[in-house]
Design an enzyme around this catalytic site. Structure first.
Site, PDB file in Angstrom:
ATOM      1  N   LYS A 251       4.837  -0.436   8.408  1.00  0.00           N
ATOM      2  CA  LYS A 251       4.418   0.871   7.909  1.00  0.00           C
ATOM      3  C   LYS A 251       5.592   1.811   7.986  1.00  0.00           C
ATOM      4  O   LYS A 251       6.199   1.976   9.046  1.00  0.00           O
ATOM      5  CB  LYS A 251       3.270   1.409   8.748  1.00  0.00           C
TER       6      LYS A 251
ATOM      7  N   GLY B 249       0.135   5.532   0.740  1.00  0.00           N
ATOM      8  CA  GLY B 249      -0.839   6.587   1.018  1.00  0.00           C
ATOM      9  C   GLY B 249      -0.112   7.873   1.311  1.00  0.00           C
ATOM     10  O   GLY B 249       1.116   7.952   1.164  1.00  0.00           O
ATOM     11  N   GLY B 250      -0.875   8.874   1.713  1.00  0.00           N
ATOM     12  CA  GLY B 250      -0.299  10.176   2.004  1.00  0.00           C
ATOM     13  C   GLY B 250       0.742  10.103   3.116  1.00  0.00           C
ATOM     14  O   GLY B 250       1.650  10.917   3.171  1.00  0.00           O
TER      15      GLY B 250
ATOM     16  N   ASP C 110     -10.162   7.152  10.905  1.00  0.00           N
ATOM     17  CA  ASP C 110     -10.266   6.761   9.497  1.00  0.00           C
ATOM     18  C   ASP C 110     -11.078   5.486   9.336  1.00  0.00           C
ATOM     19  O   ASP C 110     -10.651   4.534   8.681  1.00  0.00           O
ATOM     20  CB  ASP C 110      -8.860   6.601   8.904  1.00  0.00           C
TER      21      ASP C 110
ATOM     22  N   THR D 133       3.280   0.882   2.944  1.00  0.00           N
ATOM     23  CA  THR D 133       3.037  -0.308   3.755  1.00  0.00           C
ATOM     24  C   THR D 133       3.634  -1.519   3.038  1.00  0.00           C
ATOM     25  O   THR D 133       3.492  -1.649   1.817  1.00  0.00           O
ATOM     26  CB  THR D 133       1.522  -0.533   3.953  1.00  0.00           C
TER      27      THR D 133
ATOM     28  N   GLY E 126       0.824  -1.209   0.000  1.00  0.00           N
ATOM     29  CA  GLY E 126       0.000   0.000   0.000  1.00  0.00           C
ATOM     30  C   GLY E 126       0.848   1.244   0.000  1.00  0.00           C
ATOM     31  O   GLY E 126       2.030   1.218   0.346  1.00  0.00           O
TER      32      GLY E 126
ATOM     33  N   GLY F 275       2.775   7.466   3.835  1.00  0.00           N
ATOM     34  CA  GLY F 275       3.941   6.631   3.594  1.00  0.00           C
ATOM     35  C   GLY F 275       3.578   5.347   2.888  1.00  0.00           C
ATOM     36  O   GLY F 275       2.593   5.300   2.151  1.00  0.00           O
TER      37      GLY F 275
END
Ligand SMILES: [Zn+2]
Length: 455
Positions: free
Chosen positions: A65, A43-44, A161, A48, A41, A46
């Site tokens: 992460k 995302g904003g 979230d 995964t 993954g 960092g």
């Protein structure tokens, strides 16, 4: 494969057992222990990675992460402080339905969190595979997740979230696990403070969180949005009617899917824009779930013999025994008795105005209770309203296949797998104007419950 986590690495893929990256020369084992296998993954906040813990004999899998931050100077000091503080908080979240934090460290000027891997599928993936959720499944989602939120909030933490992609159904076992706490995102947002980075997913976010003030009830709001998305399959952006400033989720329920008034009320209160109108805590929602349906709107039925003298023991026993077909027959019989008509007589729309409220409620509550909200007059009325009182659409929704047929030619399903609101059937309805009788029953039911409310 071994995947180099160095941000600037041009060729991060390396052989399984390499110690150093062939491309950039950086060590491939984080903390001399965790080997990243591939990126899962981005995302904003960092990246995964799926990883293995090489220190454990079974080389068990875990999730890494990597927090990316461009901060320097004073900002960097704040980020480091926040990271350490939040790692301590995350470490306190020891709960069966939250992935365990296994390690947190800084290496090569990057922050890392190592978490337990939850095998299974997110509700977002589950939705992609099987489509919209039933009301029963939504009850289960609420009942499974609210205790986790209760636990998280009791530790002064907010998830920030909640959305289908962050709720995992663990295999095996099927219990729901809340993943991806917004902490990492919060740290990154601090680093990016002046660029206006928001934490969370805008579609699922409460108004106060959008303005940067998340409170525990913000998680409840996101949970509510998650539920209406899973019920309808419509993007939350489209479920919110901006012209009337309300969630119009009921308009998008697929045919055959009804939501009981009790569940509807709970969802509506989770989705209130104003914090003062919303549930204040997960505990409060759980209390509402466990309370008698619509406590303020109707008296609980505590008798099985009504004031008109009708005895409901037989109906109760048949419903408790899931003998739906016999219960359907007996429902017709008790309806006749409540109106002092011979058993087997047809009922007409004009008679519903004088149908005793108590009897109507007892019948409705018994069906609702023993079908767990799947059948009953209240459910039928709800569906009827959802269909804008369009009788054709109502019939399609409850699975009465021929709107103008008589009970004799109607094929009914006497099983809990029948569409929501399928039973009780319209056996009782006389004449050809079935739509008129169903409308009259729905209207009487609404009046009865409102009359009780005024009491
Ligand atoms: Zn590399």
């Amino acid at each position: 494969m071994s995947f180099c986590t160095n941000l600037g690495c041009l060729h991060p893929q390396n052989p399984d057992t390499s110690q150093f990256c062939a491309s950039c020369g950086k060590p491939l084992l984080l903390k001399d222990r965790y080997r990243s296998l591939h990126q899962i993954g981005r995302g904003g906040f960092g990246r995964t990675f799926l990883a293995v813990d090489e220190h454990l004999p079974n080389k068990s899998k875990c999730v890494i992460k990597q927090l990316c931050y461009p901060a320097t100077g004073e900002n960097l000091r704040r980020v480091v402080q926040l990271f350490r503080q939040e790692a301590v908080h995350l470490n306190e979240l020891q709960h069966r339905q939250i992935p365990q934090l296994l390690a947190h460290f800084e290496q090569e000027q990057q922050f890392y969190l190592v978490e337990e891997l939850i095998p299974g599928q997110s509700l977002a993936q589950e939705f992609q595979e099987k489509g919209v959720f039933s009301a029963t499944e939504i009850w289960q989602v609420l009942k499974d997740l609210l205790p986790v939120l209760q636990f998280v909030h009791s530790r002064q933490l907010i998830h920030r979230d909640i959305k289908p992609g962050n709720i995992m159904r663990r295999y095996p076992g099927q219990d729901l696990v809340l993943i991806d706490f917004g902490v990492a995102k919060q740290i990154t947002a601090t680093a990016f403070l002046h660029t206006g980075t928001t934490i969370g997913s805008p579609e699922y976010m409460s108004p106060e969180q959008t303005r940067g003030k998340a409170v525990p009830a913000s998680d409840l709001y996101s949970l509510g949005v998650t539920c209406i998305y899973l019920l309808t399959g419509i993007s939350p952006f489209d479920l919110f009617d901006v012209t009337s400033d309300r969630w119009a989720w009921r308009d998008y329920l697929p045919g055959g899917h009804g939501v009981s008034p009790h569940l509807g009320e709970i969802l509506d209160k989770l989705l209130q824009n104003a914090l003062s109108q919303r549930y204040q805590s997960a505990t409060e929602v759980l209390q509402a779930i466990n309370s008698d349906p619509q406590p303020a709107r109707k008296k609980p039925v505590n008798t099985l013999i009504s004031e008109t003298g009708v005895d409901y023991h037989q109906l109760r026993d048949l419903l408790a025994g899931k003998k739906w077909q016999q219960a359907d027959q007996v429902t017709w019989a008790v309806m006749c008795q409540a109106l002092s008509k011979p058993v087997g007589s047809y009922l007409f729309s004009s008679e519903f105005q004088r149908f005793p409220c108590e009897d109507l409620q007892i019948i409705d509550e018994l069906w609702t209770k023993y079908s767990q909200g799947h059948f009953g007059f209240s459910m039928q009325r709800q569906i009827y309203e959802n269909c804008d009182r369009d009788f054709g659409r109502f019939c399609a929704a409850v699975g009465w296949n021929i709107p103008h047929s008589t009970a004799l030619t109607q094929k009914l399903t006497f099983h809990i797998s029948a569409p929501t609101g399928h039973l009780p059937s319209h056996l009782w309805a006389g004449g050809t104007q079935l739509w008129r009788h169903i409308g009259a029953l729905a209207a009487r039911l609404a009046t009865c419950y409102d009359v009780v409310e005024i009491d």
